[in-house]
Design a protein around this motif. Structure first.
Motif, mmCIF file in Angstrom:
data_model
loop_
_atom_site.group_PDB
_atom_site.id
_atom_site.type_symbol
_atom_site.label_atom_id
_atom_site.label_comp_id
_atom_site.label_asym_id
_atom_site.label_seq_id
_atom_site.Cartn_x
_atom_site.Cartn_y
_atom_site.Cartn_z
ATOM 1 N N GLY A 78 -7.504 -0.355 -8.968
ATOM 2 C CA GLY A 78 -6.958 0.736 -9.326
ATOM 3 C C GLY A 78 -5.394 0.351 -9.806
ATOM 4 N N PHE A 79 -4.468 1.144 -9.369
ATOM 5 C CA PHE A 79 -3.150 1.192 -9.972
ATOM 6 C C PHE A 79 -2.184 0.840 -8.666
ATOM 7 C CE2 PHE A 79 -5.711 2.937 -13.180
ATOM 8 C CZ PHE A 79 -5.325 2.216 -14.465
ATOM 9 N N SER A 80 -0.981 0.266 -8.750
ATOM 10 C CA SER A 80 -0.042 0.048 -7.708
ATOM 11 C C SER A 80 1.393 0.475 -8.297
ATOM 12 C CB SER A 80 -0.282 -1.263 -7.149
ATOM 13 O OG SER A 80 0.497 -2.140 -7.843
ATOM 14 N N GLU A 81 1.925 0.984 -7.493
ATOM 15 C CA GLU A 81 3.403 1.169 -7.745
ATOM 16 C C GLU A 81 4.309 -0.185 -7.956
ATOM 17 O OE1 GLU A 81 4.974 5.105 -5.683
ATOM 18 O OE2 GLU A 81 3.693 4.156 -4.221
ATOM 19 N N GLU A 82 3.703 -1.116 -7.390
ATOM 20 C CA GLU A 82 4.558 -2.309 -7.382
ATOM 21 C C GLU A 82 4.509 -2.861 -8.809
ATOM 22 O OE1 GLU A 82 2.839 -1.551 -4.883
ATOM 23 O OE2 GLU A 82 4.238 -1.003 -3.624
ATOM 24 N N VAL A 83 3.125 -2.927 -9.381
ATOM 25 C CA VAL A 83 2.799 -3.487 -10.671
ATOM 26 C C VAL A 83 2.772 -2.748 -11.841
ATOM 27 C CG1 VAL A 83 0.736 -4.838 -11.667
ATOM 28 C CG2 VAL A 83 1.258 -5.125 -9.235
ATOM 29 N N ASP A 84 2.323 -1.533 -11.490
ATOM 30 C CA ASP A 84 2.245 -0.452 -12.815
ATOM 31 C C ASP A 84 3.330 0.363 -13.044
ATOM 32 O OD1 ASP A 84 -0.524 -1.496 -13.770
ATOM 33 O OD2 ASP A 84 -0.989 -0.906 -11.641
ATOM 34 N N VAL A 85 4.399 0.364 -12.302
ATOM 35 C CA VAL A 85 5.670 1.376 -12.333
ATOM 36 C C VAL A 85 6.804 0.715 -12.531
ATOM 37 C CG1 VAL A 85 6.840 3.319 -11.489
ATOM 38 C CG2 VAL A 85 4.321 3.004 -11.239
ATOM 39 N N HIS A 86 7.480 0.932 -13.592
ATOM 40 C CA HIS A 86 8.838 0.262 -13.739
ATOM 41 C C HIS A 86 9.855 1.405 -13.492
ATOM 42 C CE1 HIS A 86 6.327 -1.929 -17.084
ATOM 43 N NE2 HIS A 86 6.218 -2.481 -15.871
ATOM 44 N N LYS A 87 10.103 1.336 -12.127
ATOM 45 C CA LYS A 87 11.246 2.221 -11.572
ATOM 46 C C LYS A 87 12.577 2.251 -12.046
ATOM 47 C CE LYS A 87 8.742 2.305 -7.231
ATOM 48 N NZ LYS A 87 9.037 1.978 -5.669
ATOM 49 N N PRO A 262 8.057 3.194 -18.822
ATOM 50 C CA PRO A 262 8.160 3.454 -17.123
ATOM 51 C C PRO A 262 6.604 3.068 -16.563
ATOM 52 C CG PRO A 262 7.584 5.469 -18.415
ATOM 53 C CD PRO A 262 7.745 4.334 -19.395
ATOM 54 N N PHE A 263 5.828 2.638 -17.542
ATOM 55 C CA PHE A 263 4.445 2.174 -16.993
ATOM 56 C C PHE A 263 4.025 1.001 -17.585
ATOM 57 C CE2 PHE A 263 4.459 7.036 -17.386
ATOM 58 C CZ PHE A 263 4.746 7.195 -15.912
ATOM 59 N N SER A 264 2.959 0.200 -16.988
ATOM 60 C CA SER A 264 2.338 -0.796 -17.546
ATOM 61 C C SER A 264 1.683 -0.434 -18.682
ATOM 62 C CB SER A 264 1.632 -1.397 -16.432
ATOM 63 O OG SER A 264 0.401 -0.706 -16.072
ATOM 64 N N ASP A 265 1.426 -1.283 -19.544
ATOM 65 C CA ASP A 265 0.337 -1.106 -20.638
ATOM 66 C C ASP A 265 -1.083 -0.760 -20.297
ATOM 67 O OD1 ASP A 265 2.382 -1.470 -22.616
ATOM 68 O OD2 ASP A 265 1.557 -3.238 -23.419
ATOM 69 N N LYS A 266 -1.434 -1.528 -19.163
ATOM 70 C CA LYS A 266 -2.726 -1.229 -18.475
ATOM 71 C C LYS A 266 -3.044 0.167 -18.127
ATOM 72 C CE LYS A 266 -5.417 -2.451 -14.537
ATOM 73 N NZ LYS A 266 -5.569 -2.722 -13.071
ATOM 74 N N LEU A 267 -1.917 0.693 -17.479
ATOM 75 C CA LEU A 267 -1.858 2.216 -16.902
ATOM 76 C C LEU A 267 -1.894 3.032 -18.157
ATOM 77 C CD1 LEU A 267 0.100 3.766 -13.946
ATOM 78 C CD2 LEU A 267 0.016 4.756 -16.155
#
Length: 340
Positions: A78-87, A262-267
């Motif tokens: 799935g997706f994770s805040e640590e990898v897929d979100v740029h806070k 704010p998000f990874s390209d994957k997300l």
């Protein structure tokens, strides 16, 4: 109601595995997306809706993990805040868009959970997706109430109330190409309105993604999607206009001018993939409920365009190693070939 105890264990069906796998993907996506929204939202009422969605999504992920563990199935990435979100990224969307997003994604959630419930056999699965339906209804109604109070709810066109019950008398009721074309019926209007609004959501969301994606390939893909959504909005609006009906009010709230993701390209690619899938489903349903032949032709053409766009997006995800594979059945031919 509690699921009755049985003397044997019912394994999950393929449909139930698909339901929980897709739900895990969508709920982890939701946690990342709503988390980014919450870091910037200022309006207290809108924040309350976002917090409710976040609370539900976190509870869902916890429950879904227990299903996977109990059934000895691998838990998806799935997706994770640590990898897929740029806070640290600045705001990309406005508070009003957050509310518009929640209200319209909520509509997709209701359809998704309804299908999951109808495809479930085991009672614990039925209970889980019934609860998800109740929660989605609560969110949708709360978001709608706030949009109405703020004057941002986009209403479908009004028509005069019918004075009597009527039956179709002539085959020209189905026509739509030439001559004396009948007016749109209320069901056709409803579907046009729904698809128009969903494309307005997609256009604004993807416009933001096109500004911030790190990969040039992904940015180009998002620009293309933005333009497709814009064209579909114009198509549905023109159908209403030709019948002298007011088009649903245009959603004019644009993304900010931020170019920091704010998000990874994957997300972002998965997000667009999910919207593509929903769009194809909506168009197919709308086509089946629209007897006028010209509307069917529109839906066929627009569906083909979305399907081509979705296929190109899938190729991008595969090339970059972003497409997580759903559980699948055994390849019987491969087993037969290798068992020598």
């Amino acid at each position: 109601m509690k699921a009755p105890k049985t003397s044997h264990k019912n394994e999950l069906t393929s449909a139930e595995i698909a339901n929980i796998w897709l739900s895990y993907q969508n709920d982890t996506l939701s946690i990342c997306t709503i988390g980014a929204f919450l870091s910037h939202v200022e309006d207290k009422e809108i924040r309350s809706v976002l917090e409710l969605v976040m609370k539900q999504a976190r509870a869902h992920v916890k429950k879904l993990k227990s299903f996977f563990t109990e059934e000895q199935l691998p838990i998806p990435d799935g997706f994770s805040e640590e990898v897929d979100v740029h806070k640290e990224a600045p705001r990309l969307y406005t508070d009003d868009f957050y509310l518009f997003y929640i209200q319209n994604i909520g509509k997709i959630g209701l359809k998704t959970y309804s299908l999951a419930l109808s495809n479930s056999a085991r009672l614990d699965m039925c209970e889980y997706f019934t609860e998800c339906l109740h929660e989605s209804t609560k969110v949708l109604n709360k978001a709608t109430e706030i949009m109405l109070s703020k004057g941002t709810f986009i209403r479908a066109p009004y028509i005069p109330a019918p004075k009597k019950v009527e039956y179709v008398q002539k085959e020209r009721y189905l026509a739509g190409w030439f001559g004396n074309r009948r007016p749109l019926n209320a069901i056709e209007m409803s579907n046009i309105y729904f698809n128009l609004i969903q494309n307005q959501l997609g256009r604004t969301l993807i416009m933001g993604f096109s500004q911030v994606a790190k990969s040039q390939q992904v940015r180009d893909y998002m620009v293309r999607g933005r333009d497709i959504a814009d064209k579909h909005v114009e198509t549905f609006g023109s159908v209403l206009s030709k019948d002298l009906l007011p088009s649903a009010s245009s959603w004019s709230i644009l993304p900010t001018d931020s170019s920091v993701a704010p998000f990874s390209d994957k997300l972002m690619m998965f997000h667009v993939t999910a919207l593509n899938s929903a769009s194809i489903g909506h168009y197919g349903q709308s086509m089946g409920m629209s007897p006028r032949h010209d509307l069917g032709a529109h839906y066929v053409r627009l569906t083909a365009e979305v399907a081509k766009y979705a296929n190109d997006g899938a190729n991008i995800m595969i090339e970059n190693g972003w497409m997580e594979q759903p559980p699948q059945g055994p390849d019987r031919d491969e087993i037969a070939r290798t068992n020598k």
